[in-house]
Write a protein that holds these residues in place. Sequence first.
Motif, PDB file in Angstrom:
ATOM      1  N   UNK A 164       0.845  -1.098  -0.085  1.00  0.00           N
ATOM      2  CA  UNK A 164      -0.058  -0.160   0.045  1.00  0.00           C
ATOM      3  C   UNK A 164       0.845   1.030  -0.079  1.00  0.00           C
ATOM      4  N   UNK A 165       2.166   1.203   0.119  1.00  0.00           N
ATOM      5  CA  UNK A 165       2.832   2.329   0.026  1.00  0.00           C
ATOM      6  C   UNK A 165       3.399   2.405  -1.544  1.00  0.00           C
ATOM      7  N   UNK A 166       3.412   1.341  -2.342  1.00  0.00           N
ATOM      8  CA  UNK A 166       3.793   1.495  -3.691  1.00  0.00           C
ATOM      9  C   UNK A 166       2.269   1.792  -4.589  1.00  0.00           C
ATOM     10  N   UNK A 167       1.534   0.991  -3.978  1.00  0.00           N
ATOM     11  CA  UNK A 167       0.092   0.958  -5.258  1.00  0.00           C
ATOM     12  C   UNK A 167      -1.165   1.566  -4.374  1.00  0.00           C
ATOM     13  N   UNK A 168      -1.867   2.199  -4.963  1.00  0.00           N
ATOM     14  CA  UNK A 168      -2.883   2.978  -4.360  1.00  0.00           C
ATOM     15  C   UNK A 168      -4.150   2.696  -4.998  1.00  0.00           C
ATOM     16  N   UNK A 169      -5.252   2.909  -4.063  1.00  0.00           N
ATOM     17  CA  UNK A 169      -6.930   2.398  -4.621  1.00  0.00           C
ATOM     18  C   UNK A 169      -7.439   4.041  -5.053  1.00  0.00           C
ATOM     19  N   UNK A 170      -8.553   3.632  -5.561  1.00  0.00           N
ATOM     20  CA  UNK A 170      -9.259   5.023  -5.947  1.00  0.00           C
ATOM     21  C   UNK A 170      -9.818   5.551  -4.416  1.00  0.00           C
ATOM     22  N   UNK A 172     -22.873  -2.566 -14.451  1.00  0.00           N
ATOM     23  CA  UNK A 172     -23.377  -3.842 -13.512  1.00  0.00           C
ATOM     24  C   UNK A 172     -24.534  -4.567 -14.201  1.00  0.00           C
ATOM     25  N   UNK A 173     -24.619  -6.024 -14.061  1.00  0.00           N
ATOM     26  CA  UNK A 173     -25.524  -6.688 -14.483  1.00  0.00           C
ATOM     27  C   UNK A 173     -26.700  -6.978 -13.402  1.00  0.00           C
ATOM     28  N   UNK A 174     -26.328  -6.526 -12.349  1.00  0.00           N
ATOM     29  CA  UNK A 174     -27.565  -6.459 -11.130  1.00  0.00           C
ATOM     30  C   UNK A 174     -27.015  -5.072 -10.458  1.00  0.00           C
ATOM     31  N   UNK A 175     -28.058  -4.747  -9.623  1.00  0.00           N
ATOM     32  CA  UNK A 175     -27.546  -3.796  -8.550  1.00  0.00           C
ATOM     33  C   UNK A 175     -26.698  -4.334  -7.442  1.00  0.00           C
ATOM     34  N   UNK A 176     -25.839  -3.770  -7.373  1.00  0.00           N
ATOM     35  CA  UNK A 176     -25.040  -4.261  -6.140  1.00  0.00           C
ATOM     36  C   UNK A 176     -23.821  -3.283  -5.629  1.00  0.00           C
ATOM     37  N   UNK A 177     -24.514  -2.640  -4.379  1.00  0.00           N
ATOM     38  CA  UNK A 177     -23.830  -1.496  -3.980  1.00  0.00           C
ATOM     39  C   UNK A 177     -22.639  -1.849  -3.131  1.00  0.00           C
ATOM     40  N   UNK A 178     -22.238  -2.969  -2.748  1.00  0.00           N
ATOM     41  CA  UNK A 178     -20.872  -3.313  -2.233  1.00  0.00           C
ATOM     42  C   UNK A 178     -20.051  -3.053  -3.413  1.00  0.00           C
ATOM     43  N   UNK A 179     -20.346  -3.238  -4.552  1.00  0.00           N
ATOM     44  CA  UNK A 179     -19.361  -2.951  -5.467  1.00  0.00           C
ATOM     45  C   UNK A 179     -18.760  -1.698  -5.470  1.00  0.00           C
ATOM     46  N   UNK A 180     -19.131  -0.779  -4.726  1.00  0.00           N
ATOM     47  CA  UNK A 180     -18.498   0.672  -4.359  1.00  0.00           C
ATOM     48  C   UNK A 180     -17.166   0.285  -3.834  1.00  0.00           C
ATOM     49  N   UNK A 181     -17.179  -0.418  -2.911  1.00  0.00           N
ATOM     50  CA  UNK A 181     -16.041  -0.770  -1.821  1.00  0.00           C
ATOM     51  C   UNK A 181     -15.049  -1.678  -2.490  1.00  0.00           C
ATOM     52  N   UNK A 182     -15.589  -2.616  -3.149  1.00  0.00           N
ATOM     53  CA  UNK A 182     -14.797  -3.425  -3.778  1.00  0.00           C
ATOM     54  C   UNK A 182     -14.066  -2.888  -4.986  1.00  0.00           C
ATOM     55  N   UNK A 183     -14.566  -2.392  -5.894  1.00  0.00           N
ATOM     56  CA  UNK A 183     -14.133  -1.654  -6.896  1.00  0.00           C
ATOM     57  C   UNK A 183     -13.090  -0.352  -6.662  1.00  0.00           C
ATOM     58  N   UNK A 184     -13.587   0.428  -5.567  1.00  0.00           N
ATOM     59  CA  UNK A 184     -12.993   1.696  -5.337  1.00  0.00           C
ATOM     60  C   UNK A 184     -11.586   1.290  -4.418  1.00  0.00           C
ATOM     61  N   UNK A 185     -11.701  -0.025  -3.643  1.00  0.00           N
ATOM     62  CA  UNK A 185     -10.335  -0.499  -3.263  1.00  0.00           C
ATOM     63  C   UNK A 185      -9.358  -1.252  -3.857  1.00  0.00           C
ATOM     64  N   UNK A 186      -9.624  -1.416  -5.329  1.00  0.00           N
ATOM     65  CA  UNK A 186      -8.523  -2.095  -6.106  1.00  0.00           C
ATOM     66  C   UNK A 186      -7.231  -1.353  -6.022  1.00  0.00           C
ATOM     67  N   UNK A 187      -6.173  -1.869  -5.909  1.00  0.00           N
ATOM     68  CA  UNK A 187      -4.950  -1.426  -6.119  1.00  0.00           C
ATOM     69  C   UNK A 187      -4.686  -1.258  -7.258  1.00  0.00           C
ATOM     70  N   UNK A 188      -4.302   0.000  -7.823  1.00  0.00           N
ATOM     71  CA  UNK A 188      -4.214   0.205  -9.372  1.00  0.00           C
ATOM     72  C   UNK A 188      -2.871  -0.099  -9.769  1.00  0.00           C
ATOM     73  N   UNK A 189      -2.683  -0.907 -10.911  1.00  0.00           N
ATOM     74  CA  UNK A 189      -1.278  -0.884 -11.517  1.00  0.00           C
ATOM     75  C   UNK A 189      -0.999  -0.420 -12.829  1.00  0.00           C
TER      76      UNK A 189
END
Length: 490
Positions: free
Chosen positions: A4-10, A92-109
Motif C-alpha cells: 500500500x506504499x507502492x500501489x494506491x486505490x481509488x 453492472x448486470x445487477x444492482x450491487x452497492x458493495x461494488x463501490x467498496x470492492x472496485x474503489x479498493x482495487x490497488x491500481x497498477x
Amino acid sequence: MSKRAVYEPMMVANLAKGDLVPWLAKSFEWSKDGLTLSFSLNDGITWSDGKPLTAADVVYTFDLSRKVLGDATYDYVDSAKAINDTTIQFTFNRAYTPGLYELGGMLIVPQHVWKEVNDPATYQNPDPIGSGPFTQVANFSAQSYDLMRNPNYWQSDKATYGGIRVIAYGGNDAANIAAINGDIDFGLGFIQDIQKTYVDVDPEHRGYWFPAVGSTISLSLNTTRKPYDDVNLRKAVSIGIDRDAVAKRGMSGYTHPADCTGLSDAYNSWRDADVVAACDWTTYNVDAANALLDKSGYPRGADGMRTTPAGDPLTFDIGVGSASTDWIAVAQVISDDMKELGIDAPLKVQDWSQINQALFGGTYNGNIAWGPGGVTPYEWYRGAMSCKTVKPVGEEATQNFHRFCSKKADQLLDQFAAATDGEQQHAIMDQLQALYSELAPTIPLFPGPEWGAYNSTKFVGWPSEDDPYATLSPSGSSTVLVLTTIHPRD
C-alpha cells in the motif's frame, strides 16, 4: 505495508470511522437504477516513472484481476470502460452497492508495465512502478528493505520524508523486543501488558491504539461434519465459553466479548440492540450449556464425558498457529471451559501453514478463525452464512471456512446489495443479524483488535482514538493515510 506504499486505490477504507476516503478518485456517482458506477480521478496523477495515471490503467487493472483470479471476480460487472482520461464507468448486470467498496479498493497498477509481463500471477516485480508515496526499492535483503520516496508522487505536499524501512521478524517476540528497544517507529503486534513493557519505557514518545474494529475472531466448527452441523451443539459450546476470561486472560484485556450479532466495533452503527438484548447464547452459563446438551441428545457418561447421539465421544480439537501466542491463550481458556461441559477439546498447535491447510481445505474439526471485513457488515455475513461462499471439502476456501449454507441469508444479502436507500439497508441488516443469532454458524469470541503502536521520537502525527483518521495497523487498508499524514518531528 509495502504494497500500500507502492500501489494506491481509488478510495481508501478507514474502518476506524467506517467511511471511505477519496484518494486516486476524487468522487464517485451511481446511476439512478444502480447499474452504473462511475469514478472521477484527480487531475495530474502520475506513476513513479513520470507517466500519467489514467482511467485506462484502472480498466486494465480490473481486467487483469479477472484474468488472474478468474471470471467469478467482480461477477456483478458486465464491463469497465474509460470514458476519458479521468472517468471510469463500470456497468453492472445487477444492482450491487458493495461494488463501490470492492472496485474503489482495487490497488491500481500501470498498464504500460504489466501488459509486458508474461505471467502476472508469478511476476516478482523487482523494480515496481506505482503511484504511491514510496516506490523506490533500496538495500534489499531477506530481513529488510527500504522503500524510498516516489520522486513523482502526485501529492507533492505529502510524505515528504526520505522513505520507509520494512523489517521482517520471525514472530511477535522478535518484533516486540525490537519495539521495546526503540528500533521500530510504527508497528507491533500482540504484546503482554503493553503499557508497562512498551509505553512506560518512554511515555513521552510511545503510545498504542488497539480499536476493536478488525475481523471478529471466532471458534469455527466444521459444519460439514457431524455433530458440528447441530446448531444446538454450537450454541451449547458458545454458552459454555467464559468470554470475559477469553478477553482478559487470552487477549490481555485488549478487546471485549463478542455478542450474538458477531459484529466487530467497526459496525456499531449497524448493530441491532434488540437482537443483542434477546440473545442468550453468547452469555456464559455452565448450567444452561449442560442443560442444552442434555436436551439435545449428548448424554454424559459415568466418567463425566459426553457422547454424540451416535454414541461417539463428543470432542473437537482447537487448531491455532504456533506463532499466535494470544490465540493460543484464548484456545486454552476454551479448552478448559469445555471440561465443565464434558467435552474434550484439546489444543492443536502447529505452524500456521499446517493449520491453514486444514482450515482452508475444510478438513479440520475446530479452529480459531476469522472472517472477511468491509465498510459495511455485508462481507462479514456473506463469509459466515452465504451458500455462494461454500467450497467443496478439499477445495481451498478464502472465507466461510466452516462451510455453512443458508439460502435465506443469500436472499437477504442480495436484497441488501440491491438496496440503495440507507434506511432500507439497515432494516435488511437487522434481519441478517437476527438470522445469524438464530443459526450460530460460527461461535463469535471477540472483535479483533487492529494492533498498532508508535514511537514519536522521530515522527509525529500518528492516528489515535482522539484522531481516528486511520487505524494504526501497518497492514490495514488505511496505511497510506498514515504514511501521508505523519511527518518528521521538528
